[in-house]
Design an enzyme around this catalytic site. Structure first.
Site, mmCIF file in Angstrom:
data_model
loop_
_atom_site.group_PDB
_atom_site.id
_atom_site.type_symbol
_atom_site.label_atom_id
_atom_site.label_comp_id
_atom_site.label_asym_id
_atom_site.label_seq_id
_atom_site.Cartn_x
_atom_site.Cartn_y
_atom_site.Cartn_z
ATOM 1 N N HIS A 63 0.828 -1.211 0.000
ATOM 2 C CA HIS A 63 0.000 0.000 0.000
ATOM 3 C C HIS A 63 0.857 1.255 0.000
ATOM 4 O O HIS A 63 0.385 2.320 -0.377
ATOM 5 C CB HIS A 63 -0.994 0.002 1.167
ATOM 6 C CG HIS A 63 -0.417 -0.198 2.518
ATOM 7 N ND1 HIS A 63 -0.409 -1.413 3.156
ATOM 8 C CD2 HIS A 63 0.156 0.670 3.374
ATOM 9 C CE1 HIS A 63 0.130 -1.282 4.345
ATOM 10 N NE2 HIS A 63 0.486 -0.018 4.508
ATOM 11 N N ASP A 79 0.549 -7.786 -0.022
ATOM 12 C CA ASP A 79 0.732 -6.371 0.295
ATOM 13 C C ASP A 79 2.240 -6.104 0.335
ATOM 14 O O ASP A 79 2.851 -6.081 1.401
ATOM 15 C CB ASP A 79 0.085 -6.055 1.643
ATOM 16 C CG ASP A 79 0.145 -4.579 1.998
ATOM 17 O OD1 ASP A 79 0.620 -3.787 1.164
ATOM 18 O OD2 ASP A 79 -0.295 -4.221 3.116
ATOM 19 N N GLY A 82 2.197 3.985 11.941
ATOM 20 C CA GLY A 82 3.601 4.333 11.871
ATOM 21 C C GLY A 82 4.489 3.119 11.778
ATOM 22 O O GLY A 82 5.671 3.217 11.454
ATOM 23 N N SER A 130 3.787 0.400 9.781
ATOM 24 C CA SER A 130 3.527 -0.323 8.540
ATOM 25 C C SER A 130 4.768 -0.438 7.661
ATOM 26 O O SER A 130 5.541 0.508 7.537
ATOM 27 C CB SER A 130 2.432 0.387 7.756
ATOM 28 O OG SER A 130 2.077 -0.345 6.625
ATOM 29 N N SER A 177 1.669 -5.245 7.503
ATOM 30 C CA SER A 177 0.594 -4.832 6.606
ATOM 31 C C SER A 177 -0.444 -4.001 7.348
ATOM 32 O O SER A 177 -0.631 -2.827 7.075
ATOM 33 C CB SER A 177 -0.065 -6.057 5.970
ATOM 34 O OG SER A 177 -1.179 -5.685 5.182
#
Length: 448
Positions: free
Chosen positions: A217, A247, A334, A336, A352
Site C-alpha cells: 500500500h 501487500d 507508523g 507499517s 501490513s
C-alpha cells in the site's frame, strides 16, 4: 538510504553488539479436535530450534501429500508438531523419522481451504479476517468492532454453516486498518500530501541493483521515496501489489552504487543481521521493529490469512488482501512496512495492518517475505555487506554479555524516534536526522 557509501557514524552503529530479545516461553493450547498419534515404541520427537523447525515444516507438504494437515512449533517443548489425517501409518512413520511429533486431526488442509473459500464467497465484509490455525485444526474468523447488525448476522451464519469443528468466530475490540500514518522512516510527497512508510528489508533486485521491500500500500500510494521529509527522491517503486494477493512493494535505489546491508536496526545503536528468508510457522516467536512502537515480540498465530480492510477510496468498498501471516505482535500507526523477523535473523514478513495497539494488544497481519521475493524476482540481502555486524554472536537471545541488549530494555520498550537513526536524540524531531545512512536500516511507517 545511504548514498554510495555508509557514513562512518552509521557504520559504527551497524557494527554494534549482539542483541538479546529474550521473552517468556509460550505454552500452546491443546487442540480439541485432535489426539496424539504415533506408533508404540516410536522415537521421541527431537528438540529443535525455531529455524530448524521452520525448515522441516517447509518440507512436509511434499513428503506427506494430502495426509499433511498443517504444523506448528511448540516453543515450550521446542518441538515441531505435525497434523496428519486418515491415520496413515506410513505418513506417521515418516514424520517421526524426521524428528517431529505427530497429531491425528479431523480436518484436512483441503477441507480448511474449502471453508476459507466459503467465507470469501459469503462473508467478504470490511472488518473481517480469517486464517488457518493448525493448533486447533480450525479456521479462526475474526470480526472487528465495525462489524455489527446485519453484517455480523451474515458472518455468524456463514461460520455456523461451516460447523464448530471447522471454524471459530471471535470479536476484536479494535478496527482493522492498514497502518498508514506517522513513523520516521521513508517519505514521499504526493498531490494529496506527505506520505510516510517503512523500509522492511534490503534486497537485490533481479537485475542485480540494490532495492528494498516495503508494504504494497506504500508503493501504491507514491512512486518515489526519500530518506527525509524534504529530501530529494532516492528510490523508485518498481513493483507494487495491494490489494489482492499480497501487500508488498519492490523499491529500487536510484543510485546503483548504494550500499544496502542485510540487517535490521532495533534501536539503541544495535542491529540484527538478516541471514535468510523463512516461511512462518505457527507458534514461532517473532520480533517486529517499527518506528512508532519500537521493538516488540509475539507469536505467529495463523497462516494464509485473508483480511478485508475498509477501502480508503470507496466508502462502500473493501480492500481484500490474501496470503498473510497473522500474529499477536502489537503494532500502531507508523509501524507499517516494518520488519518481522526471528531471533536467529530470519526474515519473515512486512507489516501490513491489523487492529488494536501496544497498550491493549490486538491482531496484526504481515506479508510473507518469501512470497514477496518470489513475486518480484528479488533476493534477500545485498552484494555489499559493508558496515554489517559480525556474523558470530548475532543470534538474538544469546548470552546477554558484552554488547548485548537487556530484553527488558529492548522488546516492548517505547523506542519512538529511534527509527532510522539509533544514535539520534530520542526526543528530537523524528525527521531531523534521517539523512544519509537510512537505507541500510529497517524501520516502519504507513501510507495515506
Amino acid at each position: 538510504m545511504s548514498h554510495k557509501r555508509i557514513p562512518k557514524r552509521k557504520a559504527a552503529i551497524a557494527a554494534g553488539g549482539v542483541v538479546a530479545l529474550g521473552a517468556a516461553a509460550i505454552l500452546l493450547p491443546n487442540a480439541n479436535a485432535s489426539q496424539d498419534g504415533g506408533s508404540p515404541g516410536a522415537a521421541a520427537p527431537k528438540t529443535l530450534r525455531a529455524t530448524d523447525a521452520s525448515d522441516l515444516a517447509s518440507q512436509l507438504p511434499g513428503l506427506l501429500g494430502d495426509t499433511f494437515a498443517g504444523s506448528y512449533y511448540d516453543s515450550g517443548a521446542k518441538r515441531l508438531v505435525v497434523n496428519v489425517v486418515n491415520g496413515d501409518d506410513n505418513a506417521v512413520a515418516r514424520v517421526q523419522k524426521a524428528g517431529a511429533k505427530v497429531r491425528e486431526v479431523a480436518n484436512s488442509l483441503a477441507a480448511l481451504k474449502a471453508g476459507a473459500q466459503t467465507l470469501k464467497a459469503d462473508a467478504t465484509i470490511p472488518g473481517t479476517a480469517w486464517a488457518v490455525d493448525p493448533r486447533t485444526n480450525k479456521i479462526i474468523v475474526t470480526a472487528d468492532s465495525t462489524v455489527t447488525g446485519s453484517a455480523w448476522n451474515r458472518l455468524e451464519s456463514t461460520v455456523e454453516g461451516l460447523g464448530t469443528a471447522k471454524a471459530t468466530l471471535k470479536k476484536s475490540a479494535g478496527t482493522f486498518k492498514t497502518f498508514v500514518s506517522g513513523g520516521d522512516a521513508i517519505f514521499s510527497q504526493t498531490e494529496a500530501g506527505g506520505v510516510r512508510c517503512s523500509l522492511g528489508f534490503n534486497v537485490t533486485a533481479g537485475d542485480g541493483t540494490p532495492a528494498f521491500l516495503t508494504a504494497g500500500h506504500c508503493g501504491v500510494a507514491a512512486a518515489q521515496w526519500s530518506d527525509s521529509q524534504t529530501g530529494q527522491p532516492l528510490a523508485t517503486v518498481d513493483q507494487a501489489t495491494f490489494p489482492g494477493a499480497g501487500d508488498f512493494s519492490l523499491v529500487k535505489y536510484d543510485d546503483a552504487a548504494t550500499e544496502a546491508p542485510s540487517e535490521v536496526n532495533v534501536g539503541n545503536g544495535q542491529t540484527v543481521q538478516i541471514t535468510q528468508a523463512e516461511e512462518a510457522t505457527v507458534g514461532t516467536q517473532v520480533f517486529r521493529m517499527g518506528s512508532t512502537t519500537g521493538l516488540n515480540d509475539g507469536t505467529v498465530t495463523g497462516l494464509d490469512a485473508t483480511v478485508n480492510f475498509q477501502s480508503e477510496t470507496d466508502p462502500s468498498g473493501v480492500d481484500t488482501v490474501t496470503g498473510l501471516i497473522q500474529t499477536d505482535v502489537c503494532a500502531e500507526p507508523g509501524d507499517s512496512g516494518g520488519s518481522l523477523f526471528t531471533r536467529e535473523g530470519g526474515a519473515i514478513g512486512l507489516t501490513s495492518g491489523g487492529s488494536g495497539d501496544c497498550t491493549q494488544g490486538g491482531e496484526t497481519f504481515f506479508q510473507p517475505v518469501t512470497t514477496a521475493l518470489a513475486a518480484t524476482g528479488a533476493t534477500l540481502g545485498a552484494g555489499d555487506q559493508a558496515g554489517g555486524a559480525e556474523q558470530g554472536g548475532d543470534e538474538i537471545g544469546g548470552d546477554p554479555g558484552a554488547g548485548a541488549v537487556d530484553p527488558s530494555a529492548s522488546a516492548g520498550d517505547d523506542q519512538s524516534g529511534a527509527g532510522m537513526d539509533a544514535g539520534a536524540d530520542p526526543g528530537a524531531d523524528p525527521s531531523a536526522d534521517t539523512g544519509t545512512g537510512t537505507g541500510h536500516h529497517s524501520s516502519s511507517g504507513r501510507r495515506h
